[in-house]
Design a protein around this motif. Structure first.
Motif, PDB file in Angstrom:
ATOM      1  N   TRP A   1      20.426   9.364  -8.413  1.00  0.00           N
ATOM      2  CA  TRP A   1      21.379  10.424  -8.074  1.00  0.00           C
ATOM      3  C   TRP A   1      21.117  11.705  -8.863  1.00  0.00           C
ATOM      4  O   TRP A   1      21.484  12.775  -8.419  1.00  0.00           O
ATOM      5  CB  TRP A   1      22.803   9.948  -8.340  1.00  0.00           C
TER       6      TRP A   1
ATOM      7  N   ILE B   1      26.391   7.378 -11.547  1.00  0.00           N
ATOM      8  CA  ILE B   1      25.150   8.160 -11.452  1.00  0.00           C
ATOM      9  C   ILE B   1      23.971   7.338 -11.962  1.00  0.00           C
ATOM     10  O   ILE B   1      24.030   6.738 -13.040  1.00  0.00           O
ATOM     11  CB  ILE B   1      25.265   9.465 -12.274  1.00  0.00           C
TER      12      ILE B   1
ATOM     13  N   LEU C   1      21.844  17.033  -8.650  1.00  0.00           N
ATOM     14  CA  LEU C   1      22.762  15.901  -8.564  1.00  0.00           C
ATOM     15  C   LEU C   1      23.054  15.628  -7.094  1.00  0.00           C
ATOM     16  O   LEU C   1      23.494  16.529  -6.374  1.00  0.00           O
ATOM     17  CB  LEU C   1      24.060  16.198  -9.316  1.00  0.00           C
TER      18      LEU C   1
END
Length: 810
Positions: free
Chosen positions: A636, A628, A647
């Protein structure tokens, strides 16, 4: 004056909702409403129900959903607050509830209920305490009632008693009759048991030391500054082992003989210990037994005997006094801990250690112990060959000790020419097609290309091993085209699988790619696919896979145990609280975190972040979590507004090649708050060491670390290299350790994901598409992995139907 958030428009409850709320059936529900003067119509206002049970009808709107949840029975509350049902009933009966414990709602002589939110606040105060504190009561003080005028027992209803003219019925209505100490007669067997237990506590047997003395000793040691992780794990080990026997530390006699009889060295049993693996049982037994021995003073006595019988303690003292080890005490752990422990378990003294003995010890050791033993034997070898210490060390080890040689790592004996040819074959096999306009090839994923390469290396190595290909051959094409040679190579790979040299799953992956790799390179062996399909070890496939038994046990525990479910879904709270305690202690002392404290806070914060995203956002895989990004051109994790994050994981990084888009919103469970806490207080600590190389001032160091963090793309930076993300292996070690020692849950990241899915599928089987979307899987995958849940449910229902046939009028 009440504000606009406190209104009476909380809605109406149907009769079925009322029955669920009070945990009663239809007849008792009618009697209960009648006794309160409420109508038995189609609905009843929630405000009237709350008023009837002693709550203020005006409640904050944010509490309405929680106050409409079914009330909890003692059997639900007891495991959540970690006491027995008998203890809980005893508290209520004698009006000795612990300070701050929520009062019960008494709706009969035997019926005690609790508000769900208040019990959750007792178990997880850092999450639910604020919300529970907003509940308004119309009666500020709670006291034990006299003989209740409401009962859920139809035989003891007030109307029935008034119709009964017998002497016993008249006596039942007399409040001044001499009954129990609490003002009314003992109503059920639970209270009789509680009385008996209370009487036993006052007897002479109450002075017998119990296992809870071990827990007290461990708590004192941690309070005195001893390492907390091993002692917290020892507490978990003791409770878990006693739990398999239906015992608790406070009601089990403190005795090594009893412990050894219940939990012998090879006493693991899959039937009686379904939630423990053999490895966990052995680890728990070792830790718990050592703590019991210390609590009894046995350890000190054994140490005195060991000094007389063997010389391991004397050896440790001598080694610690050597100049080469004074500044490096950790380098002695391999000898003073691992080697000493294994030799004492085998009843070996230092003089009995020979090369044959150490090889036998090495073979029986675990993987981690083997690494430590290699260091120990290398240290002894160096000391024996050091002229300054050779005479002294030979007093302990008279026999010459050689380092353990594990041999080089197995690699394929393939020439560079054949490896280059394998690369050429791979370049062809992993292409999907040629795009003429773009003048480029459409290819498969990089991982697929690597799998093709590994498959060809395995087959070429097998051709060399079977003699169908010379190691120095110019090309492997002719051998790969020869049917007999390929059959012999596959037989060689099958033999490696049966001997344990090659995992069946690895062989399956490689052999499933083989026919396609050859065919795309113009090499066709007509019956090769059919021959491979005849071998079960080569035909394992994801479509045929099922959930492992160990994972099923965890999921079943999650479904059946409400307390475990609460710990599971709120698992981000415990590591976050532990990290905040460390930070708070440093702030009170007006100092920076030490190196060890920073390391621990980073670990705790990262695990709390993962749990918060898993439960509050989407159950993503570990690889996706570690990848991430929060900065850069396409982050992200994006903050949409003050109380929401989004997300987004691209399709190219997911297992099923479908993107994941999931919101993270504010909630009472504080998932979003945990993510923001990590970003604000924890993430910049990953850049501390990098900043320390530039500046030394504390204020400048903190400022620089935060500046470096703001320029990093990764949500969770790496420990040694913050310019990269945290590694998978490191995170998994952190997660499993912290979940056991801090959250009290034995689980890994994969099972954390499976647990969520199993719970959702059990409670909402008609929402299969929603569950599949949350997991990022197909409906077929969800059904394949979690169908066992409803198969068991249907089997239980079928058993109940069968038994019901023996009842009249079934």
């Amino acid at each position: 004056m009440l504000n606009s958030r406190h209104t009476l428009t909380s809605g109406h409850a149907t009769m079925s909702e009322i029955e669920s709320f009070f945990r009663v059936k239809e007849d008792k529900r009618r009697e209960l409403l009648r006794s309160w003067g409420l109508n038995d119509g189609p609905t009843v206002a929630w405000s009237e129900l709350w008023s009837a049970i002693g709550l203020d009808p005006y409640q904050d709107k944010d509490l309405w959903a929680d106050l409409k949840l079914p009330l909890l029975l003692p059997s639900d509350v007891a495991p959540m607050v970690r006491v027995s049902v008998e203890t809980l009933n005893g508290w209520c009966r004698t009006n000795t509830l612990p300070a701050g414990f929520p009062p019960p709602i008494c709706v009969g002589p035997r019926k005690k209920l609790w508000i769900n939110l208040e019990i959750l606040a007792r178990r997880q105060p850092e999450i639910y305490a604020d919300a529970a504190g907003k509940i308004r009561r119309s009666r500020l003080e709670w006291h034990l009632p006299g003989r209740p005028s409401i009962t859920l027992d139809p035989d003891l209803s007030i109307a029935a008693l008034q119709k009964n003219t017998s002497v016993q019925a008249d006596l039942a209505n007399v409040q001044s009759i001499e009954t129990g100490t609490d003002g009314f007669m003992l109503a059920d067997i639970e209270e009789l048991i509680a009385n008996s237990n209370a009487a036993d506590d006052k007897s002479s047997f109450a002075e017998t030391p119990m296992m809870d003395r071990v827990l007290d000793m461990l708590d004192r040691e941690m309070a005195d500054g001893a390492a907390s992780s091993p002692r917290a794990l020892a507490k978990t080990a003791l409770r878990s082992l006693l739990g398999t026997r239906g015992k608790r530390p406070e009601n089990t006699e403190l005795s090594l003989d009893i412990f050894d009889a219940w939990f012998p060295l090879n006493g693991w049993n899959r039937v009686t210990m379904p939630r423990l693996s053999r490895e966990v049982y052995n680890s728990y037994r070792k830790r718990a037994r050592a703590a019991i021995a210390r609590a009894l003073g046995v350890t000190e006595e054994k140490e005195k005997l060991r000094r007389q019988e063997d010389r391991w303690t004397e050896l440790a003292e001598w080694l610690s006094g050597l100049p080469r080890f004074k500044d490096k005490p950790a380098s002695l752990v391999a000898i003073t801990s691992t080697l000493t422990l294994l030799c004492r378990e085998a009843q070996l003294s230092t003089e009995e250690l020979s090369q044959a003995v150490i090889l036998r010890l090495f073979q029986m050791a675990t993987t981690k112990q083997k690494r430590s033993l290699r260091n120990a034997f290398r240290t002894i070898y160096d000391l024996q060959n050091d002229s300054a210490h050779s005479l002294a060390i030979r007093e302990f080890f008279p026999t010459a000790i050689e380092p353990v040689r594990t041999g080089p790592r197995k690699s394929y004996t393939i020439s560079k020419r054949l490896l280059d040819e394998i690369d050429e074959l791979t370049l062809v096999s992993y292409r999907k097609g040629y795009i003429e306009i773009a003048q480029s090839s459409k290819t498969r994923a990089k991982k697929t290309r690597d799998q093709h390469k590994y498959a060809l290396r395995t087959v070429v190595d097998a051709l060399i091993a079977t003699g169908h290909l010379m190691p120095d051959a110019e090309t492997a094409t002719f051998a790969l085209s020869n049917r007999n040679a390929m059959v012999a190579a596959c037989q060689h790979i099958y033999t490696r699988v049966k001997q344990g040299e090659l995992a069946a799953s690895t062989a399956t992956t490689k052999m499933s790619y083989l026919p396609a790799i050859l065919e795309r390179n113009g090499i066709v062996i007509p019956d090769l696919r059919a021959k491979l399909l005849e071998v079960p070890e080569f035909c394992l496939h994801i479509d045929k896979s099922e959930m492992p038994d160990e994972t099923q046990r965890i999921c079943r525990h999650l479904i059946d145990d409400l307390a475990f479910r609460a710990d599971f879904l709120l698992s981000h709270a415990a590591p976050r609280a532990a990290a905040e305690n460390i930070i708070r202690a440093a702030r009170r002392a007006k100092r920076d975190l030490t190196h060890i404290e920073r390391t621990r806070v980073r670990q705790l914060g990262t695990v709390a972040l993962f749990c918060a995203l898993e439960c509050g956002c989407a159950p993503i895989r570990v690889g996706n979590f570690l990848a991430i990004s929060i900065e850069g051109s396409a982050p992200w994790l994006i903050k949409n507004k003050s109380k929401e994050y989004m997300l987004h994981i691209p399709a190219t990084h997911t297992k099923n090649k479908k993107p994941i888009k999931a919101p993270l919103c504010a909630s009472e469970e504080r998932y979003l708050e945990t993510v923001e806490w990590f970003l604000q207080d924890i993430r910049w600590l990953f850049f501390w060491d990098q900043a320390a190389n530039v500046v030394s001032s504390s204020e400048c160091l903190v400022r620089l670390a935060k500046q470096l963090a703001s320029k990093s793309d990764w949500l969770v930076p790496g420990v040694k290299d913050p310019s990269r993300c945290l590694t998978d292996t490191t995170f998994r070690k952190w997660f499993e350790n912290i979940m056991v020692n801090i959250a009290g849950i034995t689980i890994d990241p994969s099972n954390f994901r499976h647990g969520q899915a199993s719970l959702l599928y059990f409670l909402f089987p008609d929402q299969i598409e929603t569950i599949a979307a949350r997991l990022g899987d197909t409906v077929d995958t969800v059904l394949r992995y979690y169908a066992w849940i409803h198969q068991e449910k249907l089997m239980r229902k079928g058993q109940s139907m069968l038994v019901s046939t023996i009842r009249p009028g079934f």
